[in-house]
Design an enzyme around this catalytic site. Structure first.
Site, PDB file in Angstrom:
ATOM      1  N   GLY A  48     -22.298 -18.562  26.854  1.00  0.00           N
ATOM      2  CA  GLY A  48     -22.736 -19.089  25.571  1.00  0.00           C
ATOM      3  C   GLY A  48     -23.658 -18.054  24.964  1.00  0.00           C
ATOM      4  N   GLU A  49     -24.763 -18.477  24.448  1.00  0.00           N
ATOM      5  CA  GLU A  49     -25.740 -17.549  23.876  1.00  0.00           C
ATOM      6  C   GLU A  49     -27.032 -17.687  24.683  1.00  0.00           C
ATOM      7  OE1 GLU A  49     -25.112 -15.183  21.665  1.00  0.00           O
ATOM      8  OE2 GLU A  49     -27.174 -14.606  22.119  1.00  0.00           O
ATOM      9  N   SER A  50     -27.349 -16.617  25.430  1.00  0.00           N
ATOM     10  CA  SER A  50     -28.459 -16.751  26.387  1.00  0.00           C
ATOM     11  C   SER A  50     -29.786 -17.045  25.702  1.00  0.00           C
ATOM     12  CB  SER A  50     -28.561 -15.509  27.268  1.00  0.00           C
ATOM     13  OG  SER A  50     -28.746 -14.361  26.481  1.00  0.00           O
ATOM     14  N   CYS A  80     -21.381 -15.129  32.573  1.00  0.00           N
ATOM     15  CA  CYS A  80     -21.688 -14.454  31.310  1.00  0.00           C
ATOM     16  C   CYS A  80     -23.139 -14.721  30.890  1.00  0.00           C
ATOM     17  CB  CYS A  80     -20.666 -14.844  30.248  1.00  0.00           C
ATOM     18  SG  CYS A  80     -20.576 -13.608  28.941  1.00  0.00           S
ATOM     19  N   ARG A 107     -27.568  -6.893  28.308  1.00  0.00           N
ATOM     20  CA  ARG A 107     -26.797  -7.821  27.464  1.00  0.00           C
ATOM     21  C   ARG A 107     -25.838  -7.060  26.562  1.00  0.00           C
ATOM     22  NH1 ARG A 107     -30.331 -11.364  23.902  1.00  0.00           N
ATOM     23  NH2 ARG A 107     -28.326 -12.319  23.482  1.00  0.00           N
ATOM     24  N   ILE A 136     -16.260 -11.526  27.224  1.00  0.00           N
ATOM     25  CA  ILE A 136     -16.558 -11.815  25.816  1.00  0.00           C
ATOM     26  C   ILE A 136     -18.026 -11.480  25.558  1.00  0.00           C
ATOM     27  CG2 ILE A 136     -16.607 -13.581  24.010  1.00  0.00           C
ATOM     28  CD1 ILE A 136     -14.527 -15.135  25.736  1.00  0.00           C
ATOM     29  N   ARG A 137     -18.250 -10.412  24.818  1.00  0.00           N
ATOM     30  CA  ARG A 137     -19.633  -9.944  24.557  1.00  0.00           C
ATOM     31  C   ARG A 137     -20.459 -10.035  25.844  1.00  0.00           C
ATOM     32  NH1 ARG A 137     -22.821 -12.283  20.582  1.00  0.00           N
ATOM     33  NH2 ARG A 137     -23.718 -10.233  20.298  1.00  0.00           N
ATOM     34  N   HIS A 173     -15.535 -14.733  32.270  1.00  0.00           N
ATOM     35  CA  HIS A 173     -15.378 -16.177  32.051  1.00  0.00           C
ATOM     36  C   HIS A 173     -14.284 -16.792  32.924  1.00  0.00           C
ATOM     37  CE1 HIS A 173     -17.918 -16.877  28.463  1.00  0.00           C
ATOM     38  NE2 HIS A 173     -17.793 -15.572  28.346  1.00  0.00           N
ATOM     39  N   GLU A 175     -13.760 -19.752  33.597  1.00  0.00           N
ATOM     40  CA  GLU A 175     -13.334 -21.067  33.085  1.00  0.00           C
ATOM     41  C   GLU A 175     -12.259 -20.928  32.013  1.00  0.00           C
ATOM     42  OE1 GLU A 175     -15.879 -19.399  32.186  1.00  0.00           O
ATOM     43  OE2 GLU A 175     -16.374 -19.777  30.090  1.00  0.00           O
TER      44      GLU A 175
HETATM   45  N1  GLN Z   1     -23.622 -12.092  24.452  1.00  0.00           N
HETATM   46  C1  GLN Z   1     -24.097 -13.327  24.995  1.00  0.00           C
HETATM   47  C2  GLN Z   1     -25.573 -13.256  25.334  1.00  0.00           C
HETATM   48  O1  GLN Z   1     -26.137 -12.219  25.318  1.00  0.00           O
HETATM   49  C3  GLN Z   1     -23.296 -13.715  26.226  1.00  0.00           C
HETATM   50  C4  GLN Z   1     -21.856 -13.935  25.821  1.00  0.00           C
HETATM   51  C5  GLN Z   1     -21.138 -14.989  26.588  1.00  0.00           C
HETATM   52  O2  GLN Z   1     -21.700 -15.774  27.338  1.00  0.00           O
HETATM   53  N2  GLN Z   1     -19.855 -15.054  26.339  1.00  0.00           N
HETATM   54  O3  GLN Z   1     -26.163 -14.247  25.613  1.00  0.00           O
END
Ligand code: GLN
Length: 193
Positions: A48-50, A80, A107, A136-137, A173, A175
């Site tokens: 997600g977004e940390s 992630c 990150r 993913i990112r 990921h 999942e």
């Molecule tokens: N880029 C996100 C972060 O820095 C992590 C990306 C993800 O969980 N898919 O939190």
């Protein structure tokens, strides 16, 4: 006795983890409040977004309890963003919610052009068949302490999955694939505890 796995459900890809766990016949629960950490045998912290998850963990008073459960041996898998939330060093400043794993994480480590990619990887810990990993990112592990077991590296040597006893972190990921071997690997850690 069937095991119960909690999935941190503040933000991000928690529903996908829950659906894989259900397919594997495991009891699951969504965790949003500290009390919901009671009685679980393992915890998954999703991607997600940390930064967002860190703030929510603080405002729901989850961070300290997750930290002490992890220190007392509760199996925790972070994927992630979840990897970032378990690291004890991250390149961006800000408060680290748990610091449970002795890894230094960068990150968004793969730059803009390849910020998302898929690659087949050899992960000996889960068998011979290559594992199709989706990034993913994603973050990456810049360095790992001597207790940390590196589970897989990219062809250029970048560490993207590691384990330290009860704590498992993946930069990608699991999942989002149909291959459930990494969830099974985590459940093995849970069952052996
Ligand atoms: N880029 C996100 C972060 O820095 C992590 C990306 C993800 O969980 N898919 O939190």
């Amino acid at each position: 006795m069937t095991k119960k796995i909690g999935v941190l459900a503040l933000q991000g890809a928690f529903a996908e983890h829950i659906s894989i766990l259900k397919k594997l016949g495991v009891e699951t629960s969504e965790v949003r409040l500290p009390d919901e950490l009671d009685g679980i045998d393992g915890l998954i912290i999703p991607g997600g977004e940390s930064t967002t998850i860190t703030k929510l963990m603080a405002s729901y008073e989850l961070a300290d309890k997750i930290k002490s459960l992890g220190q007392s041996g509760l199996p925790i898998m972070g994927t992630c963003a979840g990897m970032i939330l378990l690291a004890n060093k991250v390149d961006t400043n800000g408060k680290l919610p748990t610091g449970l794993m002795d890894i230094e994480v960068k990150r968004n480590a793969f730059g803009r052009q390849v910020d998302s990619f898929e690659i087949d990887l050899d992960i000996p810990a889960i068998g011979k068949k290559p594992y199709h990993a989706i990034f993913i990112r994603a973050p990456r592990i810049e360095s790992a302490g001597s207790n940390v077991e590196v589970l897989v590296k990219l062809p250029d040597g970048t560490i993207v999955a590691a384990r330290d006893g009860n704590i498992l972190t993946l930069a990608f990921h699991p999942e989002l694939t149909r291959d459930s071997r990494l969830h099974k690997y985590f459940l093995d850690i849970v069952n052996r505890r």
